[in-house]
Write a protein that holds these residues in place. Structure first.
Motif, PDB file in Angstrom:
ATOM      1  N   ASN A 127       0.979  -1.544   0.263  1.00  0.00           N
ATOM      2  CA  ASN A 127      -0.001   0.296   0.000  1.00  0.00           C
ATOM      3  C   ASN A 127       1.057   1.552   0.220  1.00  0.00           C
ATOM      4  N   ALA A 128       2.079   1.398   0.607  1.00  0.00           N
ATOM      5  CA  ALA A 128       2.536   2.458   0.580  1.00  0.00           C
ATOM      6  C   ALA A 128       2.881   2.789  -0.814  1.00  0.00           C
ATOM      7  N   SER A 129       3.574   1.626  -1.860  1.00  0.00           N
ATOM      8  CA  SER A 129       4.031   2.034  -3.597  1.00  0.00           C
ATOM      9  C   SER A 129       2.550   2.999  -3.820  1.00  0.00           C
ATOM     10  N   GLY A 130       1.769   2.649  -3.299  1.00  0.00           N
ATOM     11  CA  GLY A 130       0.430   3.617  -4.150  1.00  0.00           C
ATOM     12  C   GLY A 130       0.756   4.621  -3.103  1.00  0.00           C
ATOM     13  N   THR A 131       0.507   4.521  -2.122  1.00  0.00           N
ATOM     14  CA  THR A 131       0.375   6.457  -1.193  1.00  0.00           C
ATOM     15  C   THR A 131       1.297   7.398  -1.603  1.00  0.00           C
ATOM     16  N   PHE A 132       2.109   6.764  -1.602  1.00  0.00           N
ATOM     17  CA  PHE A 132       3.925   7.266  -1.159  1.00  0.00           C
ATOM     18  C   PHE A 132       4.940   7.361  -2.796  1.00  0.00           C
ATOM     19  N   LEU A 133       4.346   6.544  -3.879  1.00  0.00           N
ATOM     20  CA  LEU A 133       5.360   6.843  -4.803  1.00  0.00           C
ATOM     21  C   LEU A 133       5.004   8.129  -5.964  1.00  0.00           C
ATOM     22  N   VAL A 134       4.308   8.994  -5.948  1.00  0.00           N
ATOM     23  CA  VAL A 134       4.459   9.883  -6.617  1.00  0.00           C
ATOM     24  C   VAL A 134       4.742  11.453  -5.667  1.00  0.00           C
ATOM     25  N   ASP A 135       4.539  11.044  -4.467  1.00  0.00           N
ATOM     26  CA  ASP A 135       5.431  12.178  -3.404  1.00  0.00           C
ATOM     27  C   ASP A 135       6.424  11.793  -3.364  1.00  0.00           C
ATOM     28  N   SER A 136       7.048  10.935  -3.379  1.00  0.00           N
ATOM     29  CA  SER A 136       8.229  10.169  -3.124  1.00  0.00           C
ATOM     30  C   SER A 136       8.963  10.932  -4.428  1.00  0.00           C
ATOM     31  N   ALA A 137       8.560  10.339  -5.377  1.00  0.00           N
ATOM     32  CA  ALA A 137       9.452  10.580  -7.050  1.00  0.00           C
ATOM     33  C   ALA A 137       9.495  11.813  -7.151  1.00  0.00           C
ATOM     34  N   GLY A 164       3.899  15.100 -13.468  1.00  0.00           N
ATOM     35  CA  GLY A 164       3.696  14.575 -15.045  1.00  0.00           C
ATOM     36  C   GLY A 164       3.960  12.956 -14.785  1.00  0.00           C
ATOM     37  N   LEU A 165       5.300  12.926 -14.397  1.00  0.00           N
ATOM     38  CA  LEU A 165       6.197  11.585 -14.990  1.00  0.00           C
ATOM     39  C   LEU A 165       5.796  10.644 -13.792  1.00  0.00           C
ATOM     40  N   ALA A 166       6.025  11.227 -12.356  1.00  0.00           N
ATOM     41  CA  ALA A 166       5.191  10.730 -11.613  1.00  0.00           C
ATOM     42  C   ALA A 166       4.107  10.025 -11.567  1.00  0.00           C
ATOM     43  N   GLY A 167       3.280  11.151 -11.822  1.00  0.00           N
ATOM     44  CA  GLY A 167       1.841  10.716 -11.949  1.00  0.00           C
ATOM     45  C   GLY A 167       1.950   9.163 -13.257  1.00  0.00           C
ATOM     46  N   LEU A 168       2.410   9.558 -14.177  1.00  0.00           N
ATOM     47  CA  LEU A 168       2.344   7.671 -14.683  1.00  0.00           C
ATOM     48  C   LEU A 168       3.539   6.865 -14.520  1.00  0.00           C
ATOM     49  N   LEU A 169       4.274   7.068 -13.455  1.00  0.00           N
ATOM     50  CA  LEU A 169       4.457   6.027 -12.478  1.00  0.00           C
ATOM     51  C   LEU A 169       3.496   5.078 -11.909  1.00  0.00           C
ATOM     52  N   LEU A 170       2.729   5.267 -11.393  1.00  0.00           N
ATOM     53  CA  LEU A 170       1.653   5.050 -10.390  1.00  0.00           C
ATOM     54  C   LEU A 170       0.352   4.789 -11.780  1.00  0.00           C
TER      55      LEU A 170
END
Length: 441
Positions: free
Chosen positions: A228-238, A246-252
């Protein structure tokens, strides 16, 4: 000679198994869509109801916490009233709560309270769907059916994301919840109907290896918390590493798509194996932990590879776990999966809270390493739970069968000798290799 196969219920195939799987999938989507809508519409909701990202995290934690507490009672309700009644109740609860959010959610506390109410529908729908798939889908297609059902969860994130430009930015966020209510009501006619599958309560209790299921549930807590952490914090972390939003959102988005496809693929492959499914879950968690570990690195290539591994393996195992537990507990699949599902929901609640606090204090790189370590520990506990299940199977296979019920014999009737189960046999759903280690799901 009697053996364990005589009391093992077989799945009663539905005349239309594809419709059964589709119904279970959309029921699951309806149950998880509310929490994903909260996340997808967080900007609009936060601006009107005045809450911060921390408030969003608390709301999500409340949702999964209530789901965890309601999981085992939901399984009991399914066993008592049948999956059809419970599935319909779940959909009606979703519709009512979503309409209430649209109509009366004028403050953050009211929103959280309504989210807690609709969280009760999530385990109701999940347990009803599990029971339907266990009893109405042919054994050779159950792995794929559970994979498709669990793929509904990342599909829910895609629906929530689509609701932002299609509804929230055009007619307002409240109409997105109205649309969710309409969707739940539209699903009611496709809920599968049929005779309830009920087993003797004493036999159901005897078929459950509760200690092993608790071990698997704890493993699910650690694994789900990390995933769940990968989905919750991935964008902010990237974004914190310098990647554009925009690229961080594409990663998610990439992670969600990979997760969806992987859940279906793993289910399809499960139908082509005779056993070893819990070993496969443990291996997936090990690979997923490697992906989470890569997320602590800065190079973009490491982020992309880490996202693919974390989502394709570290968050694609729930359907396979449910399938394995159902195979090992054919007498009471709903009660058994309710125990392991409690752990998964608990991870959804505790993981973002604990890891989010860790990220605030020590930074995202440390958080990803801790999440990876927790997922590795989950893999080890998964193997421990498997060994406990094997031991329970052996004890069950070696225990004598109870004497058959019959009228009290008269004076001229010879005493009946209870038939003994042949040692070493395993339930009919398992391949009779003579080696329980190779046959366990």
């Amino acid at each position: 000679m009697a053996d364990l196969t005589e009391n093992t219920p077989q799945a009663v195939p539905s005349a239309r198994p594809t419709r059964t799987v589709l119904a279970a999938t959309v029921i699951t989507v309806a149950g998880v869509l509310p929490v994903f809508l909260i996340g997808g519409l967080a900007v609009q909701l936060g601006a009107e109801l005045d809450f911060s990202p921390a408030g969003l995290g608390l709301a999500v934690a409340v949702y999964f916490g209530v789901s965890a507490l309601a999981s085992v009672p939901s399984g009991a309700l399914v066993e008592r009233y049948g999956p059809t009644v419970v599935a319909r109740a779940s959909l009606l609860l979703v519709a009512a709560a979503m309409l209430a959010v649209a109509a009366v959610a004028r403050s953050y506390p009211v929103l959280v309270a309504l989210l807690a109410v609709v969280a009760l529908a999530n385990p109701l729908g999940q347990m009803a769907s599990n029971a339907t798939l266990a009893h109405r889908v042919p054994p050779g297609r159950q792995g794929l059916s559970f994979g498709v059902k669990q793929a509904a969860i990342p599909a829910g994130t895609l629906l929530a994301g689509a609701a932002v430009p299609a509804v929230a930015l055009t007619v307002g966020w409240r109409w997105a919840f109205v649309a969710a209510a309409v969707l739940a009501l539209a699903i009611l006619p496709v809920v599968p109907t049929g005779p309830r599958e009920r087993a003797d309560p004493a036999r159901r209790r005897g078929e459950r290896a509760t200690g092993a299921l608790v071990a698997l549930g704890v493993a699910g807590t650690l694994a789900a918390g990390s995933a769940n952490a990968s989905g919750t914090f991935l964008v902010d972390s990237a974004a914190a590493r310098g990647l554009s939003p925009g690229l961080a959102g594409l990663l998610l988005t990439l992670g969600g798509a990979v997760c969806l496809l992987s859940r279906i693929l793993m289910g399809w492959l499960a139908d082509r194996r005779s056993g070893g499914h819990l070993n496969t879950v443990a291996a997936m968690l090990v690979v997923g932990a490697g992906g989470l570990g890569l997320l602590h690195l800065s190079p973009p290539l490491a982020l992309v590879v880490g996202v693919v591994l974390a989502f394709a393996f570290g968050w694609a195992w729930p359907g396979l776990l449910n399938f394995a537990v159902v195979r090992l507990h054919p007498q009471a699949p709903t009660a058994a999966t309710s125990i392991t599902q409690t752990g998964v929901y608990a991870g959804g609640c505790l993981g973002p809270l604990g890891l989010g606090t860790l990220a605030d204090r020590l930074g995202y790189p440390t958080m990803w390493l801790v999440a990876a370590a927790a997922m590795l520990l989950a893999a080890g506990l998964m193997l421990v739970g498997r060994r406990m299940l094997l031991a329970a199977l052996r004890r069950r296979a070696a225990s004598p069968a109870p004497p058959p019920a019959s009228p009290t014999p008269g004076p001229a009737s010879p005493a009946r000798v209870p038939r003994q189960r042949r040692p070493g046999r395993i339930p009919a759903e398992q391949p009779e290799t003579g080696d329980p280690d190779s046959a366990v799901a």
